[in-house]
Design a protein around this motif. Structure first.
Motif, short mmCIF file in Angstrom:
data_model
loop_
_atom_site.label_atom_id
_atom_site.label_comp_id
_atom_site.label_asym_id
_atom_site.label_seq_id
_atom_site.Cartn_x
_atom_site.Cartn_y
_atom_site.Cartn_z
N MET A 6 8.68 27.86 22.08
CA MET A 6 7.71 27.01 21.47
C MET A 6 6.81 26.43 22.55
O MET A 6 7.29 25.72 23.42
CB MET A 6 8.44 25.89 20.74
CG MET A 6 7.84 25.57 19.44
SD MET A 6 8.86 24.45 18.48
CE MET A 6 10.07 25.59 17.86
N LYS A 7 5.54 26.76 22.48
CA LYS A 7 4.66 26.35 23.56
C LYS A 7 4.39 24.85 23.55
O LYS A 7 4.62 24.18 24.53
CB LYS A 7 3.33 27.09 23.46
CG LYS A 7 3.39 28.47 24.04
CD LYS A 7 2.02 29.03 24.16
CE LYS A 7 2.13 30.32 24.94
NZ LYS A 7 0.87 30.90 25.21
N ASN A 8 3.89 24.33 22.45
CA ASN A 8 3.58 22.91 22.42
C ASN A 8 4.21 22.27 21.20
O ASN A 8 3.58 22.15 20.15
CB ASN A 8 2.08 22.70 22.45
CG ASN A 8 1.72 21.29 22.80
OD1 ASN A 8 2.56 20.41 22.81
ND2 ASN A 8 0.45 21.07 23.06
N LYS A 9 5.42 21.85 21.35
CA LYS A 9 6.16 21.27 20.24
C LYS A 9 5.55 19.95 19.79
O LYS A 9 5.62 19.60 18.63
CB LYS A 9 7.63 21.10 20.61
CG LYS A 9 7.87 20.13 21.75
CD LYS A 9 9.31 20.04 22.10
CE LYS A 9 9.50 19.03 23.22
NZ LYS A 9 10.86 18.91 23.63
N TYR A 10 4.91 19.24 20.70
CA TYR A 10 4.33 17.96 20.35
C TYR A 10 3.11 18.11 19.44
O TYR A 10 2.97 17.38 18.46
CB TYR A 10 3.95 17.17 21.61
CG TYR A 10 5.14 16.71 22.38
CD1 TYR A 10 5.86 15.60 21.97
CD2 TYR A 10 5.57 17.38 23.51
CE1 TYR A 10 6.98 15.15 22.67
CE2 TYR A 10 6.68 16.96 24.22
CZ TYR A 10 7.37 15.85 23.79
OH TYR A 10 8.47 15.43 24.48
N SER A 11 2.25 19.06 19.74
CA SER A 11 1.07 19.21 18.88
C SER A 11 1.47 19.77 17.52
O SER A 11 0.92 19.35 16.50
CB SER A 11 0.01 20.07 19.56
OG SER A 11 0.22 21.42 19.35
N LEU A 12 2.43 20.69 17.47
CA LEU A 12 2.87 21.22 16.19
C LEU A 12 3.53 20.13 15.35
O LEU A 12 3.22 19.97 14.16
CB LEU A 12 3.85 22.38 16.41
CG LEU A 12 4.41 23.04 15.16
CD1 LEU A 12 3.30 23.61 14.29
CD2 LEU A 12 5.40 24.12 15.53
N SER A 13 4.39 19.36 15.95
CA SER A 13 5.07 18.28 15.24
C SER A 13 4.09 17.21 14.79
O SER A 13 4.18 16.70 13.67
CB SER A 13 6.14 17.68 16.13
OG SER A 13 6.87 16.72 15.43
N SER A 14 3.15 16.85 15.63
CA SER A 14 2.17 15.83 15.25
C SER A 14 1.28 16.33 14.11
O SER A 14 0.92 15.55 13.22
CB SER A 14 1.33 15.39 16.44
OG SER A 14 0.52 16.44 16.91
N ASN A 15 0.94 17.60 14.11
CA ASN A 15 0.15 18.15 13.01
C ASN A 15 0.95 18.13 11.71
O ASN A 15 0.38 17.90 10.63
CB ASN A 15 -0.32 19.56 13.33
CG ASN A 15 -1.40 19.57 14.38
OD1 ASN A 15 -2.09 18.58 14.60
ND2 ASN A 15 -1.56 20.69 15.06
N LEU A 16 2.25 18.37 11.78
CA LEU A 16 3.08 18.28 10.58
C LEU A 16 3.12 16.84 10.05
O LEU A 16 3.06 16.62 8.84
CB LEU A 16 4.50 18.78 10.88
CG LEU A 16 4.64 20.28 11.09
CD1 LEU A 16 6.05 20.62 11.55
CD2 LEU A 16 4.28 21.05 9.83
N ILE A 17 3.19 15.88 10.94
CA ILE A 17 3.17 14.47 10.52
C ILE A 17 1.82 14.13 9.91
O ILE A 17 1.74 13.39 8.93
CB ILE A 17 3.52 13.54 11.69
CG1 ILE A 17 4.96 13.78 12.15
CG2 ILE A 17 3.31 12.08 11.33
CD1 ILE A 17 6.01 13.54 11.09
#
Length: 131
Positions: free
Chosen positions: A1-12
């Motif tokens: 997973m390259k950028n878990k923070y951006s993916l997770s923030s987009n889900l939020i």
């Protein structure tokens, strides 16, 4: 997973947008209930920003929001006169929030555990030359 923070923030952010949709479908019985709902929406947006900026303590706010969402889902599912779109949206919010939490904290720990396990297994097979 390259950028878990951006993916997770987009889900939020998606859960925030689903919450805005719920604002129009749910019939609030009191002003207090509406204020709590808007406060949770603000917390979701705030969480989106915190995760995007990689604050580690944002996990606690995410856990609180997940617990609150599960509680709200249980309360709403028991009511008959609630719009079905609201029930579906609340279910999606819970699932997406849990997925965001898993992407941030569970999957990396599992990956780390598996890589440690592989190191251990490969070390024992290399060190046993009898076979």
């Amino acid at each position: 997973m390259k950028n878990k923070y951006s993916l997770s923030s987009n889900l939020i952010l998606i859960t925030f947008l689903i919450g805005i949709v719920n604002l129009f479908f749910y019939d609030y019985k009191s002003t207090q209930e509406l204020v709590i709902f808007i406060a949770i929406l603000i917390a979701r947006y705030f969480l989106f920003i915190l995760i995007k900026r990689r604050f580690e303590w944002s996990r606690y706010l995410l856990i609180l929001i997940i617990i609150r969402s599960i509680y709200r889902l249980c309360v709403v599912m028991g009511e008959v006169d609630i719009h079905p779109v609201t029930k579906i949206n609340l279910s999606l919010q819970v699932l997406i929030s849990m997925l965001a939490f898993a992407i941030l904290y569970i999957f990396p720990k599992m990956k780390e555990w598996l890589s440690d396990r592989r190191k251990y297994l490969s070390a024992t097979t290399v060190s046993d030359p009898q076979h």
